[in-house]
Motif scaffolding. Structure first.
Motif, short mmCIF file in Angstrom:
data_model
loop_
_atom_site.label_atom_id
_atom_site.label_comp_id
_atom_site.label_asym_id
_atom_site.label_seq_id
_atom_site.Cartn_x
_atom_site.Cartn_y
_atom_site.Cartn_z
N LEU A 203 0.83 -1.19 0.00
CA LEU A 203 0.00 0.00 0.00
C LEU A 203 0.87 1.25 0.00
O LEU A 203 0.54 2.24 -0.65
N ASP A 204 2.00 1.21 0.72
CA ASP A 204 2.91 2.35 0.75
C ASP A 204 3.45 2.66 -0.64
O ASP A 204 3.70 3.81 -0.98
N GLU A 205 3.65 1.62 -1.46
CA GLU A 205 4.20 1.79 -2.79
C GLU A 205 3.12 2.07 -3.84
O GLU A 205 3.44 2.46 -4.95
N ALA A 206 1.87 1.86 -3.50
CA ALA A 206 0.77 1.98 -4.46
C ALA A 206 0.50 3.45 -4.79
O ALA A 206 0.67 4.34 -3.95
N GLU A 207 0.06 3.66 -6.01
CA GLU A 207 -0.37 5.00 -6.43
C GLU A 207 -1.76 5.24 -5.86
O GLU A 207 -2.68 4.47 -6.09
N LEU A 208 -1.90 6.30 -5.10
CA LEU A 208 -3.20 6.63 -4.51
C LEU A 208 -3.80 7.80 -5.26
O LEU A 208 -3.13 8.80 -5.52
N LEU A 209 -5.07 7.67 -5.61
CA LEU A 209 -5.78 8.69 -6.38
C LEU A 209 -6.81 9.40 -5.51
O LEU A 209 -7.43 8.78 -4.65
N THR A 210 -7.01 10.68 -5.78
CA THR A 210 -8.04 11.44 -5.09
C THR A 210 -9.39 11.15 -5.74
O THR A 210 -9.45 10.64 -6.87
N PRO A 211 -10.48 11.48 -5.04
CA PRO A 211 -11.80 11.30 -5.66
C PRO A 211 -11.92 12.07 -6.99
O PRO A 211 -12.54 11.58 -7.93
N HIS A 212 -11.31 13.24 -7.07
CA HIS A 212 -11.37 14.03 -8.31
C HIS A 212 -10.65 13.31 -9.45
O HIS A 212 -11.15 13.27 -10.58
N GLU A 213 -9.51 12.72 -9.17
CA GLU A 213 -8.77 11.99 -10.20
C GLU A 213 -9.55 10.76 -10.68
O GLU A 213 -9.60 10.49 -11.89
N VAL A 214 -10.16 10.04 -9.76
CA VAL A 214 -10.96 8.87 -10.12
C VAL A 214 -12.17 9.31 -10.94
O VAL A 214 -12.51 8.70 -11.96
N ALA A 215 -12.80 10.40 -10.52
CA ALA A 215 -13.96 10.92 -11.24
C ALA A 215 -13.58 11.29 -12.67
O ALA A 215 -14.34 11.02 -13.61
N SER A 216 -12.41 11.87 -12.86
CA SER A 216 -11.95 12.23 -14.21
C SER A 216 -11.77 10.98 -15.07
O SER A 216 -12.11 10.99 -16.26
N LEU A 217 -11.25 9.92 -14.49
CA LEU A 217 -11.05 8.68 -15.24
C LEU A 217 -12.36 8.06 -15.68
O LEU A 217 -12.46 7.50 -16.78
N PHE A 218 -13.38 8.12 -14.82
CA PHE A 218 -14.69 7.54 -15.13
C PHE A 218 -15.62 8.51 -15.84
O PHE A 218 -16.66 8.11 -16.35
#
Length: 69
Positions: A6-21
Motif C-alpha cells: 500500500l505504501d508503494e501503491a499509487e493513490l488517487l483522489t476522488p477528483h482523479e478517479v472521477a476524471s477517469l470515469f
C-alpha cells in the motif's frame, strides 16, 4: 493489500478517479460508501483510491473468442 504494498501503491483522489470515469467526484464517494470501490482514509479523513484497482475497473473486460472459418 498489505501495508508495504500500500505504501508503494499509487493513490488517487476522488477528483482523479472521477476524471477517469467521467463522473462527478461525489459519485465516486457514493460508490465508496456503497462498497463498489475500496477507499483508504488518510490521517486527515480524506478518501484515496488505489490506482491499480481503479484502472482494473476501467480496463475492457473482453474474453478471447475463437473465430470459426
Amino acid at each position: 493489500m498489505t501495508d508495504a504494498r500500500l505504501d508503494e501503491a499509487e493513490l488517487l483522489t476522488p477528483h482523479e478517479v472521477a476524471s477517469l470515469f467521467g463522473v462527478d467526484p461525489k459519485t465516486v464517494t457514493r460508490w465508496a460508501r456503497a462498497g463498489r470501490l475500496t477507499a483508504i482514509r488518510t490521517l486527515g479523513g480524506h478518501r484515496r483510491y488505489v490506482g491499480a484497482e481503479v484502472r482494473a475497473l476501467i480496463a475492457p473486460r473482453t474474453s478471447p473468442r475463437t473465430l470459426s472459418a
